[in-house]
Scaffold this motif. Structure first.
Motif, mmCIF file in Angstrom:
data_model
loop_
_atom_site.group_PDB
_atom_site.id
_atom_site.type_symbol
_atom_site.label_atom_id
_atom_site.label_comp_id
_atom_site.label_asym_id
_atom_site.label_seq_id
_atom_site.Cartn_x
_atom_site.Cartn_y
_atom_site.Cartn_z
ATOM 1 N N HIS A 42 -11.189 -5.971 -10.971
ATOM 2 C CA HIS A 42 -10.058 -6.030 -10.054
ATOM 3 C C HIS A 42 -9.134 -4.840 -10.302
ATOM 4 O O HIS A 42 -8.846 -4.507 -11.445
ATOM 5 C CB HIS A 42 -9.307 -7.345 -10.319
ATOM 6 N N TRP A 43 -8.676 -4.187 -9.223
ATOM 7 C CA TRP A 43 -7.721 -3.100 -9.370
ATOM 8 C C TRP A 43 -6.947 -2.911 -8.073
ATOM 9 O O TRP A 43 -7.274 -3.482 -7.043
ATOM 10 C CB TRP A 43 -8.399 -1.799 -9.801
ATOM 11 N N PHE A 44 -5.901 -2.107 -8.159
ATOM 12 C CA PHE A 44 -5.079 -1.759 -7.007
ATOM 13 C C PHE A 44 -5.046 -0.249 -6.868
ATOM 14 O O PHE A 44 -5.068 0.481 -7.854
ATOM 15 C CB PHE A 44 -3.639 -2.266 -7.183
ATOM 16 N N ALA A 45 -4.984 0.215 -5.628
ATOM 17 C CA ALA A 45 -4.788 1.631 -5.328
ATOM 18 C C ALA A 45 -3.548 1.728 -4.447
ATOM 19 O O ALA A 45 -3.070 0.723 -3.922
ATOM 20 C CB ALA A 45 -6.015 2.205 -4.612
ATOM 21 N N ARG A 46 -3.049 2.917 -4.280
ATOM 22 C CA ARG A 46 -1.841 3.125 -3.479
ATOM 23 C C ARG A 46 -2.199 3.751 -2.145
ATOM 24 O O ARG A 46 -3.000 4.673 -2.070
ATOM 25 C CB ARG A 46 -0.852 4.028 -4.208
ATOM 26 N N ASP A 47 -1.571 3.253 -1.083
ATOM 27 C CA ASP A 47 -1.769 3.761 0.267
ATOM 28 C C ASP A 47 -0.600 4.669 0.621
ATOM 29 O O ASP A 47 0.530 4.400 0.244
ATOM 30 C CB ASP A 47 -1.837 2.586 1.250
ATOM 31 N N ALA A 48 -0.873 5.718 1.351
ATOM 32 C CA ALA A 48 0.181 6.612 1.830
ATOM 33 C C ALA A 48 0.683 6.078 3.179
ATOM 34 O O ALA A 48 0.345 6.592 4.231
ATOM 35 C CB ALA A 48 -0.356 8.031 1.962
ATOM 36 N N TRP A 49 1.500 5.014 3.140
ATOM 37 C CA TRP A 49 1.955 4.359 4.367
ATOM 38 C C TRP A 49 2.711 5.315 5.275
ATOM 39 O O TRP A 49 2.685 5.171 6.492
ATOM 40 C CB TRP A 49 2.822 3.137 4.040
ATOM 41 N N TRP A 50 3.344 6.313 4.709
ATOM 42 C CA TRP A 50 4.133 7.240 5.511
ATOM 43 C C TRP A 50 3.262 8.100 6.421
ATOM 44 O O TRP A 50 3.754 8.655 7.382
ATOM 45 C CB TRP A 50 4.989 8.130 4.601
ATOM 46 N N GLY A 61 7.988 -5.976 2.760
ATOM 47 C CA GLY A 61 6.922 -6.321 1.831
ATOM 48 C C GLY A 61 6.298 -5.089 1.203
ATOM 49 O O GLY A 61 6.763 -3.967 1.371
ATOM 50 N N ASP A 62 5.209 -5.311 0.483
ATOM 51 C CA ASP A 62 4.503 -4.246 -0.222
ATOM 52 C C ASP A 62 3.653 -3.465 0.775
ATOM 53 O O ASP A 62 2.644 -3.952 1.276
ATOM 54 C CB ASP A 62 3.627 -4.865 -1.315
ATOM 55 N N LEU A 63 4.062 -2.232 1.054
ATOM 56 C CA LEU A 63 3.370 -1.400 2.035
ATOM 57 C C LEU A 63 2.355 -0.452 1.416
ATOM 58 O O LEU A 63 1.715 0.303 2.137
ATOM 59 C CB LEU A 63 4.392 -0.570 2.823
ATOM 60 N N VAL A 64 2.226 -0.460 0.109
ATOM 61 C CA VAL A 64 1.398 0.559 -0.527
ATOM 62 C C VAL A 64 0.246 0.043 -1.369
ATOM 63 O O VAL A 64 -0.660 0.805 -1.699
ATOM 64 C CB VAL A 64 2.262 1.518 -1.380
ATOM 65 N N SER A 65 0.235 -1.213 -1.751
ATOM 66 C CA SER A 65 -0.795 -1.712 -2.668
ATOM 67 C C SER A 65 -2.039 -2.180 -1.923
ATOM 68 O O SER A 65 -2.000 -3.165 -1.196
ATOM 69 C CB SER A 65 -0.248 -2.858 -3.515
ATOM 70 N N ILE A 66 -3.139 -1.455 -2.114
ATOM 71 C CA ILE A 66 -4.438 -1.846 -1.574
ATOM 72 C C ILE A 66 -5.174 -2.550 -2.712
ATOM 73 O O ILE A 66 -5.358 -1.984 -3.787
ATOM 74 C CB ILE A 66 -5.252 -0.633 -1.107
ATOM 75 N N GLU A 67 -5.570 -3.792 -2.481
ATOM 76 C CA GLU A 67 -6.226 -4.582 -3.520
ATOM 77 C C GLU A 67 -7.739 -4.452 -3.400
ATOM 78 O O GLU A 67 -8.292 -4.514 -2.299
ATOM 79 C CB GLU A 67 -5.820 -6.048 -3.382
ATOM 80 N N PHE A 68 -8.406 -4.274 -4.523
ATOM 81 C CA PHE A 68 -9.859 -4.145 -4.564
ATOM 82 C C PHE A 68 -10.457 -5.137 -5.549
ATOM 83 O O PHE A 68 -9.863 -5.439 -6.583
ATOM 84 C CB PHE A 68 -10.269 -2.740 -5.027
ATOM 85 N N TRP A 69 -11.657 -5.600 -5.235
ATOM 86 C CA TRP A 69 -12.512 -6.342 -6.169
ATOM 87 C C TRP A 69 -13.897 -5.723 -6.075
ATOM 88 O O TRP A 69 -14.407 -5.491 -4.976
ATOM 89 C CB TRP A 69 -12.626 -7.810 -5.784
ATOM 90 N N LEU A 87 -14.853 -5.028 -2.309
ATOM 91 C CA LEU A 87 -14.006 -5.709 -1.340
ATOM 92 C C LEU A 87 -12.625 -5.071 -1.356
ATOM 93 O O LEU A 87 -12.130 -4.661 -2.405
ATOM 94 C CB LEU A 87 -13.885 -7.189 -1.696
ATOM 95 N N ARG A 88 -11.990 -5.006 -0.177
ATOM 96 C CA ARG A 88 -10.685 -4.367 -0.058
ATOM 97 C C ARG A 88 -9.764 -5.220 0.814
ATOM 98 O O ARG A 88 -10.191 -5.778 1.815
ATOM 99 C CB ARG A 88 -10.847 -2.989 0.579
ATOM 100 N N ARG A 89 -8.506 -5.306 0.410
ATOM 101 C CA ARG A 89 -7.492 -5.961 1.237
ATOM 102 C C ARG A 89 -6.330 -4.991 1.368
ATOM 103 O O ARG A 89 -5.711 -4.581 0.390
ATOM 104 C CB ARG A 89 -7.013 -7.271 0.611
ATOM 105 N N ASN A 90 -6.059 -4.587 2.600
ATOM 106 C CA ASN A 90 -5.014 -3.613 2.868
ATOM 107 C C ASN A 90 -3.628 -4.230 2.743
ATOM 108 O O ASN A 90 -3.478 -5.449 2.831
ATOM 109 C CB ASN A 90 -5.210 -3.020 4.264
ATOM 110 N N PRO A 91 -2.600 -3.395 2.553
ATOM 111 C CA PRO A 91 -1.245 -3.913 2.427
ATOM 112 C C PRO A 91 -0.862 -4.797 3.616
ATOM 113 O O PRO A 91 -1.207 -4.498 4.756
ATOM 114 C CB PRO A 91 -0.377 -2.647 2.406
ATOM 115 N N LEU A 92 -0.174 -5.884 3.317
ATOM 116 C CA LEU A 92 0.350 -6.843 4.294
ATOM 117 C C LEU A 92 -0.734 -7.591 5.065
ATOM 118 O O LEU A 92 -0.445 -8.273 6.037
ATOM 119 C CB LEU A 92 1.314 -6.164 5.270
#
Length: 103
Positions: A42-50, A61-69, A87-92
């Motif tokens: 399990h880990w998280f990556a950061r999204d460039a929401w801007w 809410g959290d606009l930058v944390s992309i969750e992975f398994w 597996l990936r779950r995008n922010p929000l």
């Protein structure tokens, strides 16, 4: 250059069943149930929401944390070959996506 054995890149919605502790137990992909057969990573990556949104609402809410398994799975209770799903779950989002499959 690094060789990757039979990796298929996808971006498709899947259903993920979790244990009470919050780790993946099984993945439903294309109508088939893939049981998790090893400890997932399990880990998280950061999204460039801007780059994708013009503004960020206060309290949005959290606009930058992309969750992975990363899970090793096999079909149902069988002894089929292990495959690795990322597996990936995008922010929000509440929807899980199958990012890629490798053998």
């Amino acid at each position: 250059m690094t060789a990757v054995a039979n990796e298929t890149t996808l971006d498709v919605a899947v259903d993920v069943r979790f244990t009470p502790a919050g780790t993946p137990l099984a993945v439903r992909h294309e109508g088939r149930i893939w049981a998790v057969a090893a400890d997932p990573v399990h880990w998280f990556a950061r999204d460039a929401w801007w780059d994708t949104q013009s503004t960020a609402a206060v309290g949005g809410g959290d606009l930058v944390s992309i969750e992975f398994w990363r899970v090793q799975v096999r079909l149902g209770p069988s002894n089929s070959a292990l495959r690795t799903f990322t597996l990936r779950r995008n922010p929000l989002s509440t929807q899980w996506l199958l990012d890629n499959i490798s053998d």
